[in-house]
Design a protein around this motif. Structure first.
Motif, PDB file in Angstrom:
ATOM      1  N   ALA A   9       0.827  -1.209   0.000  1.00  0.00           N
ATOM      2  CA  ALA A   9       0.000   0.000   0.000  1.00  0.00           C
ATOM      3  C   ALA A   9       0.859   1.255   0.000  1.00  0.00           C
ATOM      4  O   ALA A   9       0.591   2.202   0.711  1.00  0.00           O
ATOM      5  N   GLY A  10       1.899   1.259  -0.794  1.00  0.00           N
ATOM      6  CA  GLY A  10       2.779   2.419  -0.872  1.00  0.00           C
ATOM      7  C   GLY A  10       2.061   3.632  -1.441  1.00  0.00           C
ATOM      8  O   GLY A  10       1.004   3.527  -2.069  1.00  0.00           O
ATOM      9  N   LYS A  11       2.642   4.782  -1.213  1.00  0.00           N
ATOM     10  CA  LYS A  11       2.062   6.048  -1.643  1.00  0.00           C
ATOM     11  C   LYS A  11       1.750   6.023  -3.142  1.00  0.00           C
ATOM     12  O   LYS A  11       2.619   5.773  -3.961  1.00  0.00           O
ATOM     13  N   GLY A  12       0.479   6.244  -3.458  1.00  0.00           N
ATOM     14  CA  GLY A  12       0.047   6.330  -4.845  1.00  0.00           C
ATOM     15  C   GLY A  12      -0.048   5.013  -5.591  1.00  0.00           C
ATOM     16  O   GLY A  12      -0.227   5.006  -6.801  1.00  0.00           O
ATOM     17  N   THR A  13       0.050   3.882  -4.890  1.00  0.00           N
ATOM     18  CA  THR A  13      -0.023   2.600  -5.591  1.00  0.00           C
ATOM     19  C   THR A  13      -1.457   2.282  -5.999  1.00  0.00           C
ATOM     20  O   THR A  13      -2.426   2.741  -5.392  1.00  0.00           O
ATOM     21  N   GLU A  14      -1.555   1.481  -7.034  1.00  0.00           N
ATOM     22  CA  GLU A  14      -2.860   1.055  -7.524  1.00  0.00           C
ATOM     23  C   GLU A  14      -3.608   0.249  -6.461  1.00  0.00           C
ATOM     24  O   GLU A  14      -4.824   0.387  -6.300  1.00  0.00           O
ATOM     25  N   ARG A  15      -2.885  -0.555  -5.711  1.00  0.00           N
ATOM     26  CA  ARG A  15      -3.529  -1.386  -4.682  1.00  0.00           C
ATOM     27  C   ARG A  15      -4.085  -0.522  -3.547  1.00  0.00           C
ATOM     28  O   ARG A  15      -5.146  -0.813  -3.003  1.00  0.00           O
ATOM     29  N   ALA A  16      -3.372   0.531  -3.162  1.00  0.00           N
ATOM     30  CA  ALA A  16      -3.874   1.437  -2.123  1.00  0.00           C
ATOM     31  C   ALA A  16      -5.127   2.142  -2.625  1.00  0.00           C
ATOM     32  O   ALA A  16      -6.124   2.244  -1.906  1.00  0.00           O
ATOM     33  N   ALA A  17      -5.099   2.617  -3.865  1.00  0.00           N
ATOM     34  CA  ALA A  17      -6.264   3.294  -4.439  1.00  0.00           C
ATOM     35  C   ALA A  17      -7.461   2.351  -4.522  1.00  0.00           C
ATOM     36  O   ALA A  17      -8.591   2.745  -4.237  1.00  0.00           O
ATOM     37  N   ALA A  18      -7.218   1.091  -4.891  1.00  0.00           N
ATOM     38  CA  ALA A  18      -8.310   0.114  -4.983  1.00  0.00           C
ATOM     39  C   ALA A  18      -8.906  -0.169  -3.606  1.00  0.00           C
ATOM     40  O   ALA A  18     -10.120  -0.313  -3.467  1.00  0.00           O
ATOM     41  N   ALA A  19      -8.058  -0.245  -2.581  1.00  0.00           N
ATOM     42  CA  ALA A  19      -8.555  -0.471  -1.222  1.00  0.00           C
ATOM     43  C   ALA A  19      -9.431   0.695  -0.768  1.00  0.00           C
ATOM     44  O   ALA A  19     -10.488   0.494  -0.166  1.00  0.00           O
ATOM     45  N   LEU A  20      -9.014   1.910  -1.068  1.00  0.00           N
ATOM     46  CA  LEU A  20      -9.813   3.083  -0.712  1.00  0.00           C
ATOM     47  C   LEU A  20     -11.128   3.101  -1.492  1.00  0.00           C
ATOM     48  O   LEU A  20     -12.181   3.409  -0.932  1.00  0.00           O
ATOM     49  N   ALA A  21     -11.069   2.760  -2.762  1.00  0.00           N
ATOM     50  CA  ALA A  21     -12.284   2.721  -3.576  1.00  0.00           C
ATOM     51  C   ALA A  21     -13.267   1.663  -3.069  1.00  0.00           C
ATOM     52  O   ALA A  21     -14.482   1.836  -3.180  1.00  0.00           O
ATOM     53  N   ALA A  22     -12.739   0.589  -2.487  1.00  0.00           N
ATOM     54  CA  ALA A  22     -13.590  -0.481  -1.948  1.00  0.00           C
ATOM     55  C   ALA A  22     -14.209  -0.097  -0.605  1.00  0.00           C
ATOM     56  O   ALA A  22     -15.106  -0.773  -0.124  1.00  0.00           O
ATOM     57  N   GLY A  23     -13.698   0.991   0.018  1.00  0.00           N
ATOM     58  CA  GLY A  23     -14.300   1.445   1.266  1.00  0.00           C
ATOM     59  C   GLY A  23     -13.359   1.597   2.438  1.00  0.00           C
ATOM     60  O   GLY A  23     -13.790   2.020   3.516  1.00  0.00           O
ATOM     61  N   ALA A  24     -12.091   1.256   2.286  1.00  0.00           N
ATOM     62  CA  ALA A  24     -11.146   1.435   3.399  1.00  0.00           C
ATOM     63  C   ALA A  24     -11.006   2.925   3.714  1.00  0.00           C
ATOM     64  O   ALA A  24     -11.090   3.770   2.812  1.00  0.00           O
ATOM     65  N   LEU A  25     -10.802   3.241   4.989  1.00  0.00           N
ATOM     66  CA  LEU A  25     -10.632   4.639   5.397  1.00  0.00           C
ATOM     67  C   LEU A  25      -9.305   5.207   4.931  1.00  0.00           C
ATOM     68  O   LEU A  25      -9.213   6.368   4.552  1.00  0.00           O
ATOM     69  N   ASP A  26      -8.260   4.399   4.988  1.00  0.00           N
ATOM     70  CA  ASP A  26      -6.931   4.819   4.576  1.00  0.00           C
ATOM     71  C   ASP A  26      -6.102   3.582   4.304  1.00  0.00           C
ATOM     72  O   ASP A  26      -6.434   2.481   4.744  1.00  0.00           O
ATOM     73  N   ALA A  27      -5.020   3.773   3.566  1.00  0.00           N
ATOM     74  CA  ALA A  27      -4.090   2.694   3.268  1.00  0.00           C
ATOM     75  C   ALA A  27      -2.690   3.220   3.503  1.00  0.00           C
ATOM     76  O   ALA A  27      -2.299   4.232   2.930  1.00  0.00           O
ATOM     77  N   MET A  28      -1.960   2.554   4.392  1.00  0.00           N
ATOM     78  CA  MET A  28      -0.622   3.002   4.765  1.00  0.00           C
ATOM     79  C   MET A  28       0.378   1.866   4.592  1.00  0.00           C
ATOM     80  O   MET A  28       0.060   0.715   4.880  1.00  0.00           O
ATOM     81  N   PRO A  29       1.589   2.195   4.146  1.00  0.00           N
ATOM     82  CA  PRO A  29       2.596   1.148   4.030  1.00  0.00           C
ATOM     83  C   PRO A  29       3.124   0.742   5.401  1.00  0.00           C
ATOM     84  O   PRO A  29       3.246   1.583   6.294  1.00  0.00           O
ATOM     85  N   LYS A  30       3.416  -0.530   5.570  1.00  0.00           N
ATOM     86  CA  LYS A  30       3.981  -0.992   6.840  1.00  0.00           C
ATOM     87  C   LYS A  30       5.304  -0.305   7.123  1.00  0.00           C
ATOM     88  O   LYS A  30       5.657  -0.073   8.270  1.00  0.00           O
ATOM     89  N   SER A  31       6.034   0.038   6.071  1.00  0.00           N
ATOM     90  CA  SER A  31       7.327   0.694   6.265  1.00  0.00           C
ATOM     91  C   SER A  31       7.170   2.074   6.903  1.00  0.00           C
ATOM     92  O   SER A  31       8.123   2.619   7.418  1.00  0.00           O
ATOM     93  N   GLY A  32       5.986   2.652   6.889  1.00  0.00           N
ATOM     94  CA  GLY A  32       5.743   3.958   7.503  1.00  0.00           C
ATOM     95  C   GLY A  32       5.412   3.876   8.975  1.00  0.00           C
ATOM     96  O   GLY A  32       5.204   4.894   9.619  1.00  0.00           O
ATOM     97  N   LEU A  33       5.377   2.671   9.528  1.00  0.00           N
ATOM     98  CA  LEU A  33       5.028   2.510  10.939  1.00  0.00           C
ATOM     99  C   LEU A  33       6.240   2.759  11.826  1.00  0.00           C
ATOM    100  O   LEU A  33       7.331   2.276  11.542  1.00  0.00           O
ATOM    101  N   ARG A  34       6.018   3.486  12.876  1.00  0.00           N
ATOM    102  CA  ARG A  34       7.031   3.655  13.919  1.00  0.00           C
ATOM    103  C   ARG A  34       6.348   3.297  15.223  1.00  0.00           C
ATOM    104  O   ARG A  34       5.584   4.083  15.767  1.00  0.00           O
ATOM    105  N   LEU A  35       6.574   2.112  15.695  1.00  0.00           N
ATOM    106  CA  LEU A  35       5.940   1.669  16.928  1.00  0.00           C
ATOM    107  C   LEU A  35       6.741   2.166  18.116  1.00  0.00           C
ATOM    108  O   LEU A  35       7.962   2.061  18.150  1.00  0.00           O
ATOM    109  N   ALA A  36       6.038   2.718  19.085  1.00  0.00           N
ATOM    110  CA  ALA A  36       6.677   3.251  20.283  1.00  0.00           C
ATOM    111  C   ALA A  36       6.171   2.481  21.493  1.00  0.00           C
ATOM    112  O   ALA A  36       5.037   2.016  21.531  1.00  0.00           O
ATOM    113  N   GLU A  37       7.028   2.354  22.471  1.00  0.00           N
ATOM    114  CA  GLU A  37       6.627   1.734  23.726  1.00  0.00           C
ATOM    115  C   GLU A  37       5.664   2.674  24.446  1.00  0.00           C
ATOM    116  O   GLU A  37       5.730   3.889  24.266  1.00  0.00           O
ATOM    117  N   PRO A  38       4.748   2.139  25.258  1.00  0.00           N
ATOM    118  CA  PRO A  38       3.841   3.002  26.016  1.00  0.00           C
ATOM    119  C   PRO A  38       4.629   4.053  26.803  1.00  0.00           C
ATOM    120  O   PRO A  38       5.639   3.739  27.431  1.00  0.00           O
TER     121      PRO A  38
END
Length: 79
Positions: free
Chosen positions: A32-61
């Motif tokens: 679901a990279g920025k501007g990918t066809e798969r991200a656009a298709a997911a949004l068109a199907a009804g997803a609220l947003d599509a984000m790449p896993k590489s954009g995640l920064r998990l933080a400890e509580p």
């Protein structure tokens, strides 16, 4: 939701969920990279947003940084 899942593809799952019992869906996928066809298709199907896993920064509580829940707030694709 990931776009790559065993048994049923994420795109098909989003379509089925939105048809049968609509609810908010956030796609987190390596495909679901920025501007990918798969991200656009997911949004068109009804997803609220599509984000790449590489954009995640998990933080400890209690740690500083990251967006809400440690997620980078920049969306993968905008419709």
């Amino acid at each position: 939701m990931d776009l790559e899942m065993p048994g049923i593809g994420g795109q098909r799952a989003i379509e089925q969920i939105m048809r049968d019992r609509p609810l908010p869906i956030l796609v987190l996928s390596a495909h679901a990279g920025k501007g990918t066809e798969r991200a656009a298709a997911a949004l068109a199907a009804g997803a609220l947003d599509a984000m790449p896993k590489s954009g995640l920064r998990l933080a400890e509580p209690g740690e500083q940084g990251g967006g809400v829940g440690g997620i980078d707030p920049e969306p993968a694709c905008q419709v």
